[in-house]
Design a protein around this motif. Structure first.
Motif, mmCIF file in Angstrom:
data_model
loop_
_atom_site.group_PDB
_atom_site.id
_atom_site.type_symbol
_atom_site.label_atom_id
_atom_site.label_comp_id
_atom_site.label_asym_id
_atom_site.label_seq_id
_atom_site.Cartn_x
_atom_site.Cartn_y
_atom_site.Cartn_z
ATOM 1 N N TRP A 1 6.723 5.750 11.046
ATOM 2 C CA TRP A 1 5.867 4.937 10.173
ATOM 3 C C TRP A 1 5.524 3.602 10.808
ATOM 4 O O TRP A 1 4.429 3.082 10.619
ATOM 5 N N PHE B 1 -11.911 2.975 8.341
ATOM 6 C CA PHE B 1 -10.990 3.927 7.734
ATOM 7 C C PHE B 1 -9.944 3.282 6.842
ATOM 8 O O PHE B 1 -9.055 3.958 6.349
ATOM 9 N N THR B 2 -10.014 1.964 6.666
ATOM 10 C CA THR B 2 -8.985 1.319 5.853
ATOM 11 C C THR B 2 -9.534 0.043 5.232
ATOM 12 O O THR B 2 -10.508 -0.529 5.720
ATOM 13 N N ASP B 3 -8.877 -0.412 4.159
ATOM 14 C CA ASP B 3 -9.254 -1.688 3.559
ATOM 15 C C ASP B 3 -8.602 -2.849 4.280
ATOM 16 O O ASP B 3 -8.951 -4.002 4.048
ATOM 17 N N TYR B 4 -7.598 -2.546 5.117
ATOM 18 C CA TYR B 4 -6.856 -3.614 5.772
ATOM 19 C C TYR B 4 -6.904 -3.437 7.283
ATOM 20 O O TYR B 4 -5.913 -3.050 7.892
ATOM 21 N N THR C 1 0.850 -1.187 0.000
ATOM 22 C CA THR C 1 0.000 0.000 0.000
ATOM 23 C C THR C 1 0.887 1.240 0.000
ATOM 24 O O THR C 1 2.075 1.169 0.319
ATOM 25 N N GLY C 2 0.277 2.381 -0.372
ATOM 26 C CA GLY C 2 1.027 3.630 -0.418
ATOM 27 C C GLY C 2 1.735 3.914 0.901
ATOM 28 O O GLY C 2 2.836 4.446 0.937
ATOM 29 N N LYS C 3 1.060 3.526 1.977
ATOM 30 C CA LYS C 3 1.624 3.771 3.291
ATOM 31 C C LYS C 3 2.882 2.951 3.534
ATOM 32 O O LYS C 3 3.844 3.422 4.119
ATOM 33 N N ASN D 1 -9.015 0.665 12.189
ATOM 34 C CA ASN D 1 -10.447 0.437 12.251
ATOM 35 C C ASN D 1 -10.979 0.197 10.843
ATOM 36 O O ASN D 1 -10.608 0.913 9.922
ATOM 37 N N PRO D 2 -11.845 -0.834 10.660
ATOM 38 C CA PRO D 2 -12.337 -1.136 9.302
ATOM 39 C C PRO D 2 -13.021 0.054 8.629
ATOM 40 O O PRO D 2 -13.162 0.072 7.417
ATOM 41 N N PHE E 1 -6.473 11.357 9.503
ATOM 42 C CA PHE E 1 -5.631 10.164 9.583
ATOM 43 C C PHE E 1 -4.947 9.968 8.247
ATOM 44 O O PHE E 1 -5.246 10.661 7.281
ATOM 45 N N ASP F 1 -4.746 4.417 3.359
ATOM 46 C CA ASP F 1 -3.901 3.339 2.846
ATOM 47 C C ASP F 1 -2.889 3.826 1.821
ATOM 48 O O ASP F 1 -1.817 3.259 1.666
ATOM 49 N N ALA F 2 -3.266 4.894 1.100
ATOM 50 C CA ALA F 2 -2.365 5.391 0.065
ATOM 51 C C ALA F 2 -1.279 6.287 0.645
ATOM 52 O O ALA F 2 -0.430 6.795 -0.071
ATOM 53 N N GLY F 3 -1.330 6.497 1.970
ATOM 54 C CA GLY F 3 -0.313 7.334 2.599
ATOM 55 C C GLY F 3 -0.637 8.819 2.541
ATOM 56 O O GLY F 3 0.242 9.650 2.746
ATOM 57 N N GLN G 1 5.089 3.089 13.939
ATOM 58 C CA GLN G 1 4.050 3.395 14.903
ATOM 59 C C GLN G 1 2.718 3.612 14.193
ATOM 60 O O GLN G 1 1.673 3.122 14.609
ATOM 61 N N GLU G 2 2.772 4.363 13.100
ATOM 62 C CA GLU G 2 1.564 4.693 12.352
ATOM 63 C C GLU G 2 0.965 3.440 11.708
ATOM 64 O O GLU G 2 -0.236 3.198 11.782
ATOM 65 N N GLY H 1 -0.320 0.792 14.410
ATOM 66 C CA GLY H 1 -1.445 1.181 15.246
ATOM 67 C C GLY H 1 -2.728 0.485 14.827
ATOM 68 O O GLY H 1 -2.871 0.068 13.680
ATOM 69 N N GLU I 1 -3.254 6.716 19.971
ATOM 70 C CA GLU I 1 -3.149 5.257 19.932
ATOM 71 C C GLU I 1 -2.641 4.689 21.257
ATOM 72 O O GLU I 1 -3.163 3.704 21.778
#
Lengths: 277, 241
Positions: free
Chosen positions: A211, A223-226, A7-9, A220-221, B39, B42-44, A213-214, A217, B156
């Protein structure tokens, strides 16, 4: 799994690893240069220069890193902007300090507000390198100063007897022999520098610890696909492996350098090598 | 030069939104660790209620905006020293903060803060150990309530502190805790809600009055046509206006 790790993150954490490595690669020589200059200044015959060198070593070594990183960088940044402000906006009639605010004209902003994000990041990176170099330079200066004094006096006297000038003695006799005394201290500094990189986040650079930590963490479903629970432990474990591996490789390399530097030196290690050969 | 400055200022005042003090690009600073307010997706990229809100406000104020993330603890120092031009990070309007920076009109109602504790925990909010993020209205509230305060740098960590027993409960904005309570069977709300702060607003340098007025005007226009309420409902931030 593959999707999750790309993922981009996650790409951002890989970039952060590169950032940290580049930072180390750039900072180490810069800090060494600062250290060398500091040690030379501290040894100088010219008294004011000597004071300057000693003051640099004493002050920077005495101030806690975290205070240095929080306070000094903002001051440095504002100093640059103030100079540019004087230069490019002479007609400005408002005070620069307005209460808590630090206000310079738009053209003096460093980098310009309109600059793309990567320029802002590179600028922050450059500030980070400079700050790290100043902080670690002071420690390196102290190590090198000691190492220069550890070179046997007889060597220098012999050089003088051969008719070498001060400068020649320094560069041809003292400097080549001092590294072997400096290396243990410098290798310690290198290890500390590796571990100090998370201080980068104080400077607004998103480093690997940020990163980890981010990413680790709780997700929650909504706010994310994973979505996943608190995985920070696993991310920090990966960091642990990274740092341990990195310091392990460093130690191997430093050992080899030590071996190379000892060769032909008038030290215990050098003698041992000679008798073994 | 002076006349140009004066005309610019006059234009900015009359048009209200036109120039906002001559900012070519407005940099918006946020924390990126406080869903649903803000926040990293996923794409950052920065995402959330404030991302949508900020983009819309910039469009209405005809400003070009970019997003920057910054650590919560140093978010105000970096604003006043000019590293970005506005804080949009779920920051409640308080008197202490107002002494250092200025706020736009609030874009959320004062959000109730709630306690989240382990299920079945018998919580004494005035004597227990309560976790909160440092430098927040909640941490200030706990410090004055008689309970023992434990502070953490990120939201967190406050949740982890409750899970591992370091704290009896965490006090935070309801909007932040709600999705967490929904997802975890072992945590539930406890005690009474408390109302602190004056709603969330954007933080602006005190000297930057044009920018503050531009954003306030944009927020007011979003309040007037109901689009702000729609956003608040979409991200479940709390009550609308």
């Amino acid at each position: 799994m593959i999707c999750y790790l790309t993922t981009g993150k996650h790409m951002a954490i890989y970039t952060a690893v590169a950032t940290v490595l580049i930072l180390l690669a750039v900072t180490a020589p810069t800090a060494l240069a600062f250290g060398f200059a500091g040690a030379m200044a501290a040894r100088a015959r010219f008294i004011p220069l000597q004071w300057l060198g000693r003051a640099y070593i004493a002050i920077v070594r005495g101030v806690p890193d975290i205070a240095f990183f929080l306070f000094f960088v903002i001051a440095l940044d504002q100093g640059f902007e103030w100079l540019r402000h004087k230069w490019s906006c002479p007609d400005w009639d408002q005070p620069i300090r307005q209460g808590n605010d630090f206000v310079v004209c738009d053209a003096a902003k460093l980098p310009l507000n309109s600059a793309p994000q990567w320029i802002h990041e590179s600028y922050g990176f450059a500030l980070a390198v400079l700050t790290f170099a100043i902080v670690f330079g002071a420690f390196a200066a102290n190590v090198l100063f000691g190492a220069m004094r550890a070179v046997p006096k007889a060597q220098l006297e012999t050089a003088a007897a051969y008719g070498m000038t001060q400068r020649q003695t320094f560069w041809r006799i003292l400097v080549p022999q001092m590294w072997v005394f400096a290396l243990p201290g410098l290798s310690n500094l290198w290890m500390v520098l590796i571990k100090a990189t998370p201080l980068l986040f104080l400077l607004g650079i998103e480093d690997i610890v940020y990163w980890a930590q981010e990413l680790g963490g709780t997700k929650n479903p909504r706010f994310t696909d994973y979505p996943h629970p608190d995985w920070r432990m696993w991310y920090f474990l990966a960091l642990l492996v990274f740092y341990l591996g990195f310091t392990w490789v460093s130690e191997r390399v430093l050992d080899r350098i030590m071996l190379r530097l000892t060769r032909g030196q008038a030290t215990l290690g050098g003698d041992a090598q000679r008798t073994a050969a | 030069m002076k006349t140009i400055l004066i005309t610019t200022a006059a234009l900015a005042l009359t048009a209200g939104t036109a120039f906002a003090g001559g900012h070519s690009v407005v940099r918006l600073g946020t924390e990126g660790a406080y869903p649903p307010y803000n926040f990293i997706n996923d794409a950052g990229e920065v995402d959330g209620f404030e991302r949508e809100l900020g983009d819309e406000l910039c469009a209405r104020a005809e400003l070009e905006c970019t997003w920057v993330t910054n650590d919560w603890d140093s978010i105000i120092p970096n604003l006043v020293s000019g590293n970005y031009d506005a804080i949009i990070a779920g920051m409640s309007v308080t008197d202490e903060r107002d002494e250092v920076i200025d706020f736009t009109t609030n874009y959320t109602q004062p959000d109730p803060s709630v306690y989240l504790a382990m299920d079945g925990m018998d919580l004494d909010v005035s004597a227990g150990v309560i976790a909160a993020q440092s430098n927040t209205i909640q941490s200030a509230y706990i410090a004055s309530s008689g309970a023992t305060l434990v502070e953490f740098a990120t939201p967190e960590e406050t949740i982890s502190a409750v899970r591992n027993g370091e704290a009896d409960a965490v006090l935070a904005d309801r909007a932040y805790l709600l999705p967490i309570a929904d997802e975890s069977a072992d945590l539930s709300f406890a005690g009474e809600s408390v109302f602190i702060g004056g709603g969330v607003g954007m933080g602006i340098r005190e000297s930057d009055t044009d920018l503050r007025d531009a954003f306030s005007a944009a927020i007011d226009s979003m309040k007037a046509d109901g689009s702000l309420n729609a956003l608040i409902a979409k991200w479940e931030i709390g009550e609308g206006f």
